[in-house]
Design a protein around this motif. Structure first.
Motif, short mmCIF file in Angstrom:
data_model
loop_
_atom_site.label_atom_id
_atom_site.label_comp_id
_atom_site.label_asym_id
_atom_site.label_seq_id
_atom_site.Cartn_x
_atom_site.Cartn_y
_atom_site.Cartn_z
N PRO A 376 0.70 -1.07 0.04
CA PRO A 376 -0.11 0.04 0.12
C PRO A 376 0.89 1.30 0.00
N TRP A 377 1.29 1.67 -1.01
CA TRP A 377 2.60 2.52 -1.14
C TRP A 377 2.24 3.82 -0.62
N GLU A 378 0.86 4.50 -0.81
CA GLU A 378 0.46 5.76 -0.04
C GLU A 378 0.60 5.43 1.41
N LYS A 379 0.31 4.40 2.00
CA LYS A 379 0.42 4.23 3.28
C LYS A 379 1.70 4.24 3.74
N TRP A 381 4.19 5.54 2.56
CA TRP A 381 4.76 6.88 2.84
C TRP A 381 4.33 7.39 4.06
N SER A 382 3.25 7.44 4.41
CA SER A 382 2.79 8.02 5.92
C SER A 382 3.51 7.12 7.00
N TRP A 383 3.58 6.06 6.85
CA TRP A 383 4.24 5.30 7.91
C TRP A 383 5.98 5.56 8.19
N GLU A 407 9.41 -2.97 2.31
CA GLU A 407 7.84 -3.25 2.14
C GLU A 407 7.71 -3.89 0.85
#
Length: 754
Positions: A376-379, A381-383, A407
């Protein structure tokens, strides 16, 4: 004249591939301030005039500004070519290259009249052909037939000709990932395409006769005078449209420019700049003059060049310095050199944020599949983005980027380098020896000699005539006493590559003898050769001389050399053990598989000695083949046993390979020189299923290197491989056929001798 000035100042932004406008009043570059790369256009002082959102979320390469200043052509991550119309900010997609080749050869070059773009595009055959895009009508024309591989096309400034380099012996080089592309020599020849149907060859035949300009009465020919006046008044003609009909037949070779040439660039009309390399370092820049029909030396030691839009000048990097020189004359190194003292203030914390975002984009845009392996590439980033606020050193940043790329769950996603502190390296000398401490002194237990046929491997203690042997003691280094209580390596600081004096004793009570040696900085090759030769001798002893042993350390240049050297030098053997343990990968080793797949076709007799015949093919090993694999063999080291197994060349012995079969190329460096790899090519099998990556290649006979056996000096995998090869040899022995009885073929009619 003047000083360098920084026109961008932010550490949190990547500014890439700047290019001057043809008039020199503007600069364009790619910038990621918005989070994605955009095209920035400023005046020459850095005052931004336009910021244009890119045509895709992508990285961009090789911009070329049209000579009229109205358009900019460039390519993107996905090998698409685009044209930006500067005033309107609109984009036109021109073309897409056929393959994601690591060498981005589809680089746009404008014609002098700004109407056409020329580029080299890969075909299904992997050979590159020339294409020209006509902006008037948005039509693409293929102008070469695809039977030669073509690179770096450029227009002549006069608008009459197109220059390019072509190779007709490209052949196996088209398989750039294959090891079979290593050996063939590649040459390229300069070619000219005449752009107009009524155009003349720039290599017109010449003769040395004087041209008469007087009539029979000795009067000057007035028509000649008129012509001269006309020539004085003539201005540069307007460019005519290219005649594409029949253009493939208006190609001319320049045969005296043929060899290791690899690139062309713009020059004054009637000339073209040519780059030559001997593959050993910097290039030589030459200029071909079509009027003189000769290749002129221009400058040596070239590492980078950029020519002006009109082909009149060149900016080039050589000898650690930049210069700007006229292309109409010879360069003057003293007058043409640029004094550049360019510095920029960097805020590491801001730069860390940019690099992290860049790494996240690289994996999104450059990975070999679009789904990022389902992460989940957008997530993602947020991680991980919040972590960057707490990074305090460049190594910390690499750690976070590495975890983030993890990941994706893929091999080869390496993270390394960056703007690290400069640390002086102490060159500690090594003697290529093992030591023990006896009688309070350092005793030489083993000397690594590198074997006699490795001229590039230095063995400091094995030079013939050197008065030192195993069992001797080293008692001093450069006059400083050495005892068993000392760290021997401390005395060898700063001695690598330097003549060093050693004190040697054969026993504790004898007088010290002095010898001179030159320590090396690394013993890696010495110890590798020793391990390899030890294995070869073990195989020879266990098989009673019947089996060859070949170690393949990688599938790059070193493995290619090793295979060729050891495989063919032992081809009198009846079988072979191919050891690819710890194989570091490289290319696809198709060449090795091709050689090992050879089948015996027959023999040619040899009328010498015992008449041992030649085999056909002559070079090969015809008996059983066994390959040893382990968990430290990966990438090309995965593919080699995969191909070996697929071709049924023999059993695999050992443990499952690493399972990292993806190709790595094309991921740009970070702005500080660091690196993160987004693998670009994944492998799938002939059934259309992803294979090997994340799986490895399993052995047919599993053998574990148990610690007890290894500590006893044994090699269970090697021993098992030899036993299996001997079993196969016993079941299907290979024996050379002897020469048959001489044939009787002479015939004469019955009764001929009556």
């Amino acid at each position: 004249e003047g000083s360098a000035r920084a026109i961008t100042q932010s550490s949190r932004i990547a500014d890439r591939t700047p290019i001057w406008s043809p008039k020199g009043d503007q600069i364009a570059w790619f910038n990621d301030e918005s989070g994605e790369y955009e095209i920035i256009i400023s005046d020459q002082y850095g005052s931004i005039q336009k910021s244009i959102k890119g045509p895709s979320t992508s990285f961009y390469f090789e911009p070329d500004w049209s000579p009229d200043g109205k358009k900019i052509a460039f390519t993107d991550t996905h090998y698409d070519m685009w044209i930006l119309t500067v005033n309107s900010g609109t984009f036109t997609k021109v073309d897409t290259d056929r393959y994601a080749h690591p060498n981005r050869s589809m680089n746009p070059k404008w014609s002098p009249d700004s109407r056409y773009i020329v580029y080299a595009k890969q075909q299904d055959s992997h050979f590159k052909s020339i294409f020209i895009y006509d902006t008037q009508g948005a039509k693409i024309h293929q102008v070469t037939d695809g039977l030669a591989d073509i690179v770096t096309p450029v227009f002549d400034q006069g608008g009459e000709y197109l220059y390019f380099l072509a190779s007709t012996d490209y052949g196996l080089a088209s398989g750039w990932l294959d090891m079979s592309s290593y050996d063939p020599e590649l040459s390229r020849t300069l070619y000219v395409s005449v752009l107009h149907a009524d155009g003349a060859s720039p290599l017109a035949l010449q003769s040395d006769e004087e041209e008469l300009d007087r009539d029979a009465k000795g009067q000057k020919d007035k028509s000649s005078e008129s012509t001269e006046k006309d020539e004085e008044k003539t201005e540069t003609p307007s460019f005519k449209p290219i005649d594409f009909t029949g253009i493939k037949n208006r190609v001319i070779a320049v045969p005296d420019v043929s060899g290791n040439y690899y690139a062309l660039d713009r020059a004054p009309s009637g000339n073209v700049m040519v780059l030559h390399t001997d593959n050993s370092g910097p290039s030589a820049l030459k200029k071909y003059n079509f009027e003189k029909q000769e290749l002129e030396d221009y400058a040596d030691g070239i590492r980078n060049i950029v020519t002006s839009f009109d082909g009149s000048h060149v900016l080039y990097f050589h000898g650690g310095n930049w210069s700007i020189s006229s292309l109409s004359d010879k360069p003057n190194s003293e007058e043409d050199g640029l004094k550049i003292d360019a510095k920029i203030k960097v805020d590491p914390q801001e730069e860390y944020h940019q690099i992290f975002k860049e790494g996240w984009r690289y994996m999104r845009d450059f990975l070999y599949v679009e789904n990022v392996h389902g992460a989940p590439w957008e997530k993602v980033w947020s991680w991980y983005a919040p972590w960057i606020d707490h990074v305090r050193h460049r190594t910390d940043l690499n750690y976070v980027v590495d975890i983030m790329s993890g990941e994706v769950a893929i091999g080869h996603s390496y993270v390394s380098g960056g703007d690290m502190p400069d640390i002086d390296r102490v060159a500690v000398g090594l003697l290529g020896a093992d030591y023990t401490i006896e009688n309070g002194m350092y005793k030489i237990q083993k000397i690594y000699n590198g074997e006699s046929w490795n001229p590039n491997t230095e063995a400091p203690l094995s030079s013939p005539g050197l008065a030192v042997k195993e069992g001797d003691y080293i008692t001093s280094v450069n006059g400083i006493t050495l005892s068993g209580k000392d760290n021997i390596y401390k005395l060898f600081e700063q001695t690598a590559g330097q003549i060093t004096r050693l004190g040697i004793k054969s026993s504790a009570g004898v007088k010290e003898e002095q010898i001179l040696v030159k320590p090396v900085s690394s013993e890696r090759s010495l110890r590798s050769i020793d391990w390899m030769e030890h294995n070869r001798r073990i195989v020879d002893e266990m098989s009673d001389g019947q089996l060859a042993y070949v170690w393949v350390p990688n599938t790059g240049g070193g493995g290619f050399t090793n295979f060729n050297r050891y495989y063919f030098s032992q081809q009198e053997k009846k079988g072979v053990i191919v050891d690819e343990r710890n194989n570091g990968g490289g290319s696809a080793a198709d060449y090795m598989i091709d050689v090992m797949s050879r089948e015996l076709i027959g023999y040619f007799n040899s009328r010498a000695g015992d008449k041992r015949p030649w085999t056909t093919p002559m070079a090969g090993i015809w008996g059983p083949k066994v390959m040893i694999i382990n968990e430290r063999a990966g990438s090309g080291g995965d593919l080699l046993p995969y191909m070996f197994k697929m071709k049924n060349l023999g059993p695999l012995v050992g443990t499952r390979t690493w399972g990292g079969l993806v190709g790595t190329w094309d991921t740009p460096r970070f702005i500080d020189g660091g690196r993160m790899v987004a693998p670009r090519g994944g492998f799938f099998d002939v059934d259309g299923k992803w294979a090997v990556e994340g799986e490895g290649v399993a052995p047919d006979i599993e053998v574990i290197m148990d610690p007890k056996s290894v500590l006893q000096g044994k090699d269970p995998q090697l021993e098992a491989a030899v036993k299996e090869a001997l079993r196969l040899l016993k079941e299907n022995p290979f024996e050379m056929k002897p020469e048959p009885a001489a044939p009787v073929r002479s015939k004469r009619p019955a009764g001929w001798d009556n």
